[in-house]
Design an enzyme around this catalytic site. Structure first.
Site, mmCIF file in Angstrom:
data_model
loop_
_atom_site.group_PDB
_atom_site.id
_atom_site.type_symbol
_atom_site.label_atom_id
_atom_site.label_comp_id
_atom_site.label_asym_id
_atom_site.label_seq_id
_atom_site.Cartn_x
_atom_site.Cartn_y
_atom_site.Cartn_z
ATOM 1 N N LYS A 289 -4.690 6.926 10.792
ATOM 2 C CA LYS A 289 -4.398 8.147 10.036
ATOM 3 C C LYS A 289 -4.374 9.322 11.014
ATOM 4 O O LYS A 289 -4.991 10.362 10.813
ATOM 5 C CB LYS A 289 -5.449 8.339 8.934
ATOM 6 C CG LYS A 289 -5.095 9.407 7.901
ATOM 7 C CD LYS A 289 -3.819 9.100 7.131
ATOM 8 C CE LYS A 289 -3.566 10.209 6.089
ATOM 9 N NZ LYS A 289 -2.189 10.127 5.556
ATOM 10 N N ASP B 38 -11.333 -2.157 6.443
ATOM 11 C CA ASP B 38 -11.998 -2.538 5.202
ATOM 12 C C ASP B 38 -11.024 -2.451 4.042
ATOM 13 O O ASP B 38 -10.888 -3.383 3.236
ATOM 14 C CB ASP B 38 -13.207 -1.617 4.970
ATOM 15 C CG ASP B 38 -14.222 -2.227 4.021
ATOM 16 O OD1 ASP B 38 -14.003 -3.343 3.523
ATOM 17 O OD2 ASP B 38 -15.255 -1.577 3.779
#
Length: 417
Positions: A226, A304
């Protein structure tokens, strides 16, 4: 060999040895195993007998060594993660692990995270693929065939945070406001997100090495980040990935731009492609452009999210395998939790931990045993002899117990080997 206080080392079998470059694996290794909490008491015995059978069908054997963590360790040692358990994994190099319950109200934030960090198992490696016959919420689940490399030791999982009403949080807010010219509300909790060059690069190296080793099956490695928002953490992860590719894998790795500018979009046989995607876009790409992605490398939290989302496309966490790998050592565990409501009922699906054992076999160089495990599970599912979680989604199947499913896998193994 180390003398342990409460661990019984099998009289037969030999240790796996790490020479600093590769594992030296005997045909009769001693492998530690943590049964786990909750349904670990159901799935671990099932997995052990399936994996032992696969080893024997391929001319080898496994000698399991019981070690302890979680509630059982608390009863035996008075603590949830005894040093003896960590020492045993360090010495014998590998461990198969069932799911663990993290204690509420104190101790470790997560026993799973603690094991990874204390043993420096810095790469969480999760292959995600569809098993023929498993129901899926997508039209073409067979298109999913990815391996996710998730950095395991830092990011928000480093656990550096302070509750909003503590002196530590107040000090952090004051420092950031006064010295760093930030404006943080006084009712904020504070968390730190470290992403380092060293930890990022060693994870990315492992992902590149894996892709190159499996070049006959995979041809690209994608950095997921990101970095458009977190420029100096996740953006740096991306940049360090390209640095590793350029500085250490020249001639073996090309960028996506080079692929189109120099090769008209066709990947040459002797190289792999490195590319990157924003994490939010990658979640969409999992669904809409599934076949375009092979191996993915990413920071901890992204890993995750992405691994769970990918598992959902091929049947869910109940059948999803996982592993935590360092240099010459690893702990192999299913992605699912302890599901205490089903514990001890011999009903849950052991596929996740059995396939985690398949990853372990591949790590050991026993690819033939690993492939036999996968084919045998697929045949059992195709026969519609399945545990309750899959049985309720199919027609005309036979519901079997956890232990019965394992026995059927072993029967199919004998006919397939």
């Amino acid at each position: 060999m180390t003398e342990f206080e409460k661990i019984k080392v099998p009289e037969d079998g030999e240790k796996i040895v790490w020479d600093g470059k590769e594992l030296q694996v005997p045909d009769n290794p001693i492998i530690p195993q943590i049964e786990g909490d909750g349904t670990g008491k159901d799935v671990s015995p099932a997995a052990k007998k399936v994996l032992k059978a696969a080893a024997r069908e391929t001319g080898r054997d496994i000698h399991w060594m019981d070690i302890h963590a979680g509630k059982t360790a608390k009863e035996i040692y008075g603590k949830y993660l005894p040093q003896e358990t960590l020492d045993a994994i360090e010495e014998f190099r590998l461990a198969l692990k069932g799911p663990l319950t993290t204690p509420v109200g104190g101790g470790f934030r997560s026993l799973n995270v603690a094991i990874r960090q204390k043993l420096d198992l810095y790469a969480c490696v999760r292959p995600v693929y569809h098993l023929a016959g498993v129901p899926s919420p997508v039209k073409n689940p067979e298109q999913m065939d990815m391996v996710i490399f998730r950095e395991n030791t830092e990011d928000v999982y480093a656990g550096i945070e302070w509750a909003r009403d503590t002196k530590e949080a107040e000090k952090a807010r004051d420092f950031l406001s006064e010295k760093m010219d930030t404006d943080i509300p006084s009712d904020s909790g504070i968390g730190i997100k470290p992403i380092s060059e060293g930890a990022s690069k060693r994870l990315i190296r492992k992902a590149i090495d894996y892709t190159l080793k499996n070049r006959d099956h995979y041809e690209s490695m994608t950095l997921v980040h990101k970095g458009n928002i977190m420029k100096f953490t996740e953006g740096a992860f991306r940049d360090w990935g390209y640095e590793v590719a350029e500085d250490e894998y020249s001639g073996k790795v090309i960028t996506e731009d080079e692929l189109w500018e120099e090769h008209d979009g066709k990947v040459p046989e002797d190289v792999i492609v490195i590319k990157d995607r924003l994490a939010d876009n990658m979640l969409q790409q999992l669904l809409t452009r599934t076949p375009l992605y092979d191996v993915l490398a990413m920071p901890n939290l992204n890993g995750d999210y992405l691994s769970d989302a990918a598992a959902g496309q091929v049947g869910g966490l109940g059948i999803a395998p996982g592993s935590n790998i360092g240099d010459g050592k690893g702990v192999f565990e299913p992605t699912h939790g302890t599901a205490p409501v089903h514990a001890g009922k011999d009903k849950v699906n052991p596929t996740g931990i059995i396939l985690s054992g398949r990853i372990m076999f591949e790590f050991m160089g026993w690819e033939d045993a690993g492939e036999l495990v996968k084919k045998s599970i697929e045949q059992t599912i195709k026969d519609k002899t399945v545990t309750y979680d899959i049985h309720r989604q199919i027609e005309g199947g036979k519901k079997v117990k956890c232990s019965e499913f394992a026995d059927l896998v072993i029967e199919n193994m004998k006919s397939l080997s």
